[in-house]
Design a protein around this motif. Sequence first.
Motif, PDB file in Angstrom:
ATOM      1  N   LEU A 197       0.828  -1.281  -0.040  1.00 20.90           N
ATOM      2  CA  LEU A 197      -0.050   0.065   0.029  1.00 20.90           C
ATOM      3  C   LEU A 197       0.883   1.183  -0.017  1.00 20.90           C
ATOM      4  N   ALA A 198       2.036   1.369   0.812  1.00 23.24           N
ATOM      5  CA  ALA A 198       2.914   2.365   0.733  1.00 23.24           C
ATOM      6  C   ALA A 198       3.575   2.550  -0.419  1.00 23.24           C
ATOM      7  N   ILE A 199       3.843   1.556  -1.270  1.00 23.65           N
ATOM      8  CA  ILE A 199       4.430   1.605  -2.661  1.00 23.65           C
ATOM      9  C   ILE A 199       3.463   2.482  -3.498  1.00 23.65           C
ATOM     10  N   VAL A 200       2.416   1.753  -3.518  1.00 26.79           N
ATOM     11  CA  VAL A 200       1.192   2.283  -4.376  1.00 26.79           C
ATOM     12  C   VAL A 200       0.981   3.693  -4.312  1.00 26.79           C
ATOM     13  N   LEU A 201       0.835   4.141  -2.930  1.00 28.73           N
ATOM     14  CA  LEU A 201       0.446   5.553  -2.555  1.00 28.73           C
ATOM     15  C   LEU A 201       1.602   6.574  -3.074  1.00 28.73           C
TER      16      LEU A 201
ATOM     17  N   ILE B  38     -11.360   2.758   4.116  1.00 36.62           N
ATOM     18  CA  ILE B  38     -11.584   1.862   2.851  1.00 36.62           C
ATOM     19  C   ILE B  38     -10.973   0.625   3.117  1.00 36.62           C
ATOM     20  N   VAL B  39      -9.506   0.672   3.284  1.00 38.85           N
ATOM     21  CA  VAL B  39      -8.654  -0.823   3.543  1.00 38.85           C
ATOM     22  C   VAL B  39      -9.268  -1.519   4.688  1.00 38.85           C
ATOM     23  N   SER B  40      -9.697  -0.951   5.762  1.00 35.54           N
ATOM     24  CA  SER B  40      -9.914  -1.902   6.871  1.00 35.54           C
ATOM     25  C   SER B  40     -11.314  -2.520   6.475  1.00 35.54           C
TER      26      SER B  40
ATOM     27  N   LEU C 188       8.714   7.163   0.390  1.00 34.18           N
ATOM     28  CA  LEU C 188       8.300   5.930   0.513  1.00 34.18           C
ATOM     29  C   LEU C 188       8.775   5.647   1.860  1.00 34.18           C
ATOM     30  N   ALA C 189       9.910   5.894   2.205  1.00 36.56           N
ATOM     31  CA  ALA C 189      10.203   5.659   3.736  1.00 36.56           C
ATOM     32  C   ALA C 189       9.112   6.041   4.445  1.00 36.56           C
ATOM     33  N   LEU C 190       8.804   7.237   4.502  1.00 41.92           N
ATOM     34  CA  LEU C 190       7.960   7.761   5.416  1.00 41.92           C
ATOM     35  C   LEU C 190       6.601   7.328   5.492  1.00 41.92           C
ATOM     36  N   LYS C 191       6.078   6.865   4.363  1.00 40.74           N
ATOM     37  CA  LYS C 191       4.989   6.520   4.421  1.00 40.74           C
ATOM     38  C   LYS C 191       4.845   5.064   4.822  1.00 40.74           C
ATOM     39  N   SER C 192       5.829   4.224   4.327  1.00 45.01           N
ATOM     40  CA  SER C 192       5.980   2.780   5.007  1.00 45.01           C
ATOM     41  C   SER C 192       6.011   3.069   6.359  1.00 45.01           C
ATOM     42  N   LEU C 193       6.850   3.929   6.998  1.00 44.24           N
ATOM     43  CA  LEU C 193       7.027   3.794   8.570  1.00 44.24           C
ATOM     44  C   LEU C 193       5.372   4.173   9.086  1.00 44.24           C
ATOM     45  N   PHE C 194       4.886   5.021   8.729  1.00 49.21           N
ATOM     46  CA  PHE C 194       3.591   5.681   9.120  1.00 49.21           C
ATOM     47  C   PHE C 194       2.564   4.304   8.828  1.00 49.21           C
ATOM     48  N   ILE C 195       2.345   3.768   7.785  1.00 47.64           N
ATOM     49  CA  ILE C 195       1.402   3.064   7.411  1.00 47.64           C
ATOM     50  C   ILE C 195       1.762   1.686   8.367  1.00 47.64           C
ATOM     51  N   GLN C 196       3.044   1.156   8.412  1.00 48.00           N
ATOM     52  CA  GLN C 196       3.275  -0.022   9.295  1.00 48.00           C
ATOM     53  C   GLN C 196       2.847   0.099  10.607  1.00 48.00           C
ATOM     54  N   TRP C 197       3.219   1.491  11.044  1.00 50.19           N
ATOM     55  CA  TRP C 197       2.622   1.737  12.658  1.00 50.19           C
ATOM     56  C   TRP C 197       1.330   1.577  12.598  1.00 50.19           C
ATOM     57  N   VAL C 198       0.571   1.830  11.641  1.00 54.65           N
ATOM     58  CA  VAL C 198      -0.959   1.721  11.742  1.00 54.65           C
ATOM     59  C   VAL C 198      -1.385   0.409  11.694  1.00 54.65           C
ATOM     60  N   ALA C 199      -0.769  -0.268  10.811  1.00 58.10           N
ATOM     61  CA  ALA C 199      -1.255  -1.911  10.549  1.00 58.10           C
ATOM     62  C   ALA C 199      -0.883  -2.570  11.623  1.00 58.10           C
ATOM     63  N   LEU C 200       0.365  -2.406  12.182  1.00 55.97           N
ATOM     64  CA  LEU C 200       0.961  -3.130  13.366  1.00 55.97           C
ATOM     65  C   LEU C 200       0.183  -2.802  14.814  1.00 55.97           C
ATOM     66  N   GLY C 201      -0.085  -1.406  14.880  1.00 57.22           N
ATOM     67  CA  GLY C 201      -0.993  -1.041  16.202  1.00 57.22           C
ATOM     68  C   GLY C 201      -2.374  -1.434  15.918  1.00 57.22           C
TER      69      GLY C 201
END
Length: 353
Positions: free
Chosen positions: A31-35, A133-135, A50-63
Amino acid sequence: MKAKTPPTSSFLPDFCSVRMVFIVVLIAELLAIVLTLVEDEFLIDGIAALALKSLFIQWVALGSIAVLCFARPYLGRKPDVQAATISYLLVLAVALLITEISWNFGNNSPALGNLIPGTHTAFLVRTMGITAIVSALALRYFFVQHQLRRNIESEAEARVQALQARIRPHFLFNCMNIIASLTRTQPHLAEEAIEDLSDLFRGSLSDAKKFSTLEEEISLCHRYLRIEGHRLGSRLQVNWEIDELPVRAPMPALTLQPLLENAIYHGIEPSNEGGVINISGKFSGNKIILQIDNPLLPAGHLTRHEGNQMALENTRQRINAFYNGEGKLEVHNINNRYQVVLTLPYHVENPDS
């Protein structure tokens, strides 16, 4: 000993499992790559974005999966609609919390602040919109998969019940004739045959969802073979080689007897000379491997028994249902013998227990 049990009634998967964590991390990264790819500034700040979005999305996903992991015992006791609603709200709450923390942290860090586009409202709306949407799609996917799995299990259970209720009329009539003839000549054998037949009926009427043990299944097979032995006499010979098997291993009730019945019905009964049924087994690599083979009739030999695969197919469906695809049933023709190989998982946690 660890045996697989029927899956939980909740449609939510086990978010605490390593497999689920890996899947969520992978999807979040995609998802981070697509965005990142859809942004106009990708060629300029692509790697940093990409690094910032990956970090942010991973925190949301893992949380989110951490919260759902701890809440799953509670959610599992709720109806599906309530469980889905609560799960959805929990994911949104986690996303909102991490969004606010990220915005405040980004404002206090000039280097990161330049990479967070737009105003606070735009950032919040965009993040929460994507999360919503994703959830929603993910929960919908879990629910559809759960319904599909439930339908498959219901169909498999129906097959189990049909198999367990199936007592071939010719076998029952033969048993009655055997018991009648033994009553006059050998009353003690007639009493033994009645007890064996009673145990077979008890096994056929048992709960289709419950596990039996290998020891109980073998005992039931001995009783069945004893009944058939009264009828077939020396034409039926059985060779057992199962000393290596763990007799306490769980397995679906009434699994082996239909395979033996199939071997007799197709391999022994149609032949005037009869033959030998070999039953062997070994325990290796947390797997129980059972093999049943019977002689094949000569090529071109016509018999009314040909083409009946119901017992094998029903048993295969039961194994798939009980072991979630880890068990299997294979059929081979080797050296003019028909061979059925049953592979079942069995994990021993404490050998001394």
